[in-house]
Design an enzyme around this catalytic site. Structure first.
Site, short mmCIF file in Angstrom:
data_model
loop_
_atom_site.label_atom_id
_atom_site.label_comp_id
_atom_site.label_asym_id
_atom_site.label_seq_id
_atom_site.Cartn_x
_atom_site.Cartn_y
_atom_site.Cartn_z
CD GLU A 3 -3.68 -6.08 3.11
OE1 GLU A 3 -4.54 -5.24 3.46
OE2 GLU A 3 -2.47 -5.97 3.34
CD GLU A 20 -3.13 -1.16 2.02
OE1 GLU A 20 -3.15 -0.32 2.93
OE2 GLU A 20 -4.08 -1.92 1.78
S1 NCW Z 1 -5.61 0.64 7.54
C1 NCW Z 1 -5.58 -0.15 6.12
N1 NCW Z 1 -5.57 -1.51 6.09
C2 NCW Z 1 -5.91 -2.36 7.15
C3 NCW Z 1 -4.62 -2.81 7.81
O1 NCW Z 1 -4.84 -3.70 8.85
C4 NCW Z 1 -3.64 -3.45 6.83
O2 NCW Z 1 -2.36 -3.50 7.38
C5 NCW Z 1 -3.60 -2.63 5.55
O3 NCW Z 1 -2.84 -3.31 4.57
C6 NCW Z 1 -6.59 -3.44 6.42
O4 NCW Z 1 -5.88 -3.41 5.16
C7 NCW Z 1 -5.01 -2.29 5.10
N2 NCW Z 1 -5.61 0.52 5.01
C8 NCW Z 1 -5.72 1.90 4.96
C9 NCW Z 1 -7.09 2.28 4.64
C10 NCW Z 1 -7.16 3.68 4.31
C11 NCW Z 1 -8.01 4.43 5.27
C12 NCW Z 1 -8.38 5.69 4.64
C13 NCW Z 1 -8.58 6.78 5.63
C14 NCW Z 1 -8.76 8.05 4.88
C15 NCW Z 1 -8.72 9.23 5.76
#
Ligand code: NCW
Length: 447
Positions: free
Chosen positions: A353, A166
């Site tokens: 994921e 990510e």
């Molecule tokens: S927080 C996120 N995630 C979660 C996390 O547990 C994992 O490590 C990540 O690879 C589940 O999958 C991913 N992703 C970020 C989401 C973006 C949130 C957007 C907020 C905007 C203000």
């Protein structure tokens, strides 16, 4: 009743990440990461939670492998904590760190589970952050040295590698939105970091090829979908910008060697100018073997002048939401995958994921997480539809095996198909785990 049948060679896996599950942050010679620092800064993480113990997988990895074996998956996507390998980011290697990952990988192989290793899932050594982190191009070289060591050390054992998890989160969420470590709020800085990340990815892939390592390599961007509220061009353009920020911004450089013009123009309007050195774009455009796609949620949106960075606002359509508040939008999953095929052709894709947050607790030993089962049914159906449209899907990896440290949300948000009691560290498979076990063993399910 419809049967959703997957191809024979479909891979099934579960995913986790080092800081979210390992714990043992002060053991085994591990150095500090930016998440140790960030989580201990008051106000950054809900309840002041941190990853010091997490799921204690550093000590309990055998039990975790056992849970995977029982589930019937053939792939485990995990990440390596860079500060376990290089406590200072560069320089002296910590043998104890390597030993831990050897123990884990050996246990997987003994159980016929293929390791898929993510090199960077957000726990940058603090020592590198102290010198500017990803804003400093020296971090690119440090990443290449770290990845080189890992490729050589695990050559023959690990055959699937992911450079970055990510990159949008590493750059923009962490350095513009500022809710993840290191917590900057600076668009110019965040955008420049996104470029450095792509260069780091490209250089690492080049190193992998140069070493002649047997295996496949890719990266794993996060994606989302915004459906325009109307057919007005300004609504369509606004949604395109948000989708493009995740998809084209990170994938065009890798597959085409250029940044998408519509986004470059938009950033310019916001006063952002990228500094690109000679040779960077060629470096980034190294052929990769597969694309990892993370997808969770989508929204309906429309144009709104001067709203946020990209001039759009959400339109509340009363879609069901998971417990973290993310709308459930399986059509977005299909749309993301077909957009990628339209853009880049027949690239092999692993869903690295997909999963959902539901905070159900055990009652008499049973965790009845019906919401999660329904989420899987809907998203696997959308995935199957994409496959029927010709998207080249190699596998589906579930986030996550375990409830774990959910970054800024601490331990309040649970994505696992196995419940973790954070007091006793007891693992309890949820009903979704048993649903998946059946689905994986059949290679089909009924809706
Ligand atoms: S927080 C996120 N995630 C979660 C996390 O547990 C994992 O490590 C990540 O690879 C589940 O999958 C991913 N992703 C970020 C989401 C973006 C949130 C957007 C907020 C905007 C203000």
């Amino acid at each position: 009743m419809t049967i959703i049948q997957f191809p024979k060679d479909m891979k099934w896996g579960v995913a986790t990440a080092s800081y979210q599950i390992e714990g043992a942050t002060k053991e085994g010679g591990r150095g500090l990461s930016i998440w140790d620092t960030f989580s201990k800064t008051p106000g950054k993480v809900v309840n002041g939670d941190n990853g010091d113990v997490a799921c204690d997988s550093y000590h309990r990895y055998e039990e975790d492998v056992e849970l995977m074996k029982e589930l019937g998956v053939d792939t485990y996507r995990f990440s390596v904590a860079w500060p376990r390998i290089f406590p200072n980011g560069v320089g002296k290697v910590n043998q104890e760190g390597l030993d831990y990952y050897h123990r884990l990988v050996d246990a997987l192989i003994e159980n016929d589970i293929e390791p898929m290793c993510t090199l960077y899932h957000w726990d940058l050594p603090q020592a590198l952050q102290d010198k500017g982190g990803w804003a400093n191009r020296e971090t690119i070289d440090a990443f290449v040295s770290y990845s080189e060591l890992m490729y050589k050390e695990f050559s023959g054992k690990i055959k699937k590698w992911i450079t970055l998890n990510e990159p949008w989160c590493i750059s923009f969420l962490s350095n513009y939105v500022g809710i993840h470590a290191p917590g900057n709020q600076d668009l110019q800085l965040a955008t420049q970091i996104s470029h450095h990340l792509l260069v780091a990815h490209g250089k690492s892939v080049l190193k992998f090829r140069e070493l002649g390592i047997d295996g496949e390599i890719g990266f794993a961007p996060n994606t989302t979908w915004l459906e325009p509220y109307s057919t007005r061009q300004e609504d369509i353009d606004a949604c395109n910008r948000e989708i493009g920020w995740y998809i084209e911004w990170f994938m065009d450089p890798v597959y085409k060697g250029t940044y998408p013009e519509f986004m470059v123009e938009w950033f310019k309007k916001k006063g952002v100018e990228l500094e690109i050195q000679d040779g960077d774009m060629e470096t980034i455009q190294q052929p990769i073997d597969f694309l990892g796609i993370n997808y969770y949620t989508g929204h309906i949106a429309r144009y709104k002048e001067n709203e946020g960075l990209l001039d759009w606002e959400l339109v509340e359509m009363n879609y069901d939401r998971t417990d973290i508040g993310w709308p459930i939008y399986p059509d977005g999953f299909y749309n993301v995958l077909t957009r990628i095929k339209d853009n880049y052709g027949d690239v092999p894709i692993y869903i690295t994921e997909n999963g959902s947050c539901y905070n159900d607790e055990p009652e008499n030993g049973v965790v009845q997480d019906d919401g999660r089962i329904s989420y899987f049914e809907q998203h696997l159906t959308a995935l199957h539809r994409a496959m029927e449209s010709g998207v080249n899907i190699k596998g589906y990896i579930i986030w996550s095996l375990l409830d774990n440290f959910e970054w800024a949300e601490g331990y309040t948000m649970r994505f696992g198909i196995v419940h973790v009691n954070y007091r006793t560290l007891k693992r309890t498979p949820k009903e979704s785990y048993y649903w998946l076990k059946q689905t994986i063993s059949n290679n089909w399910f009924e809706t």
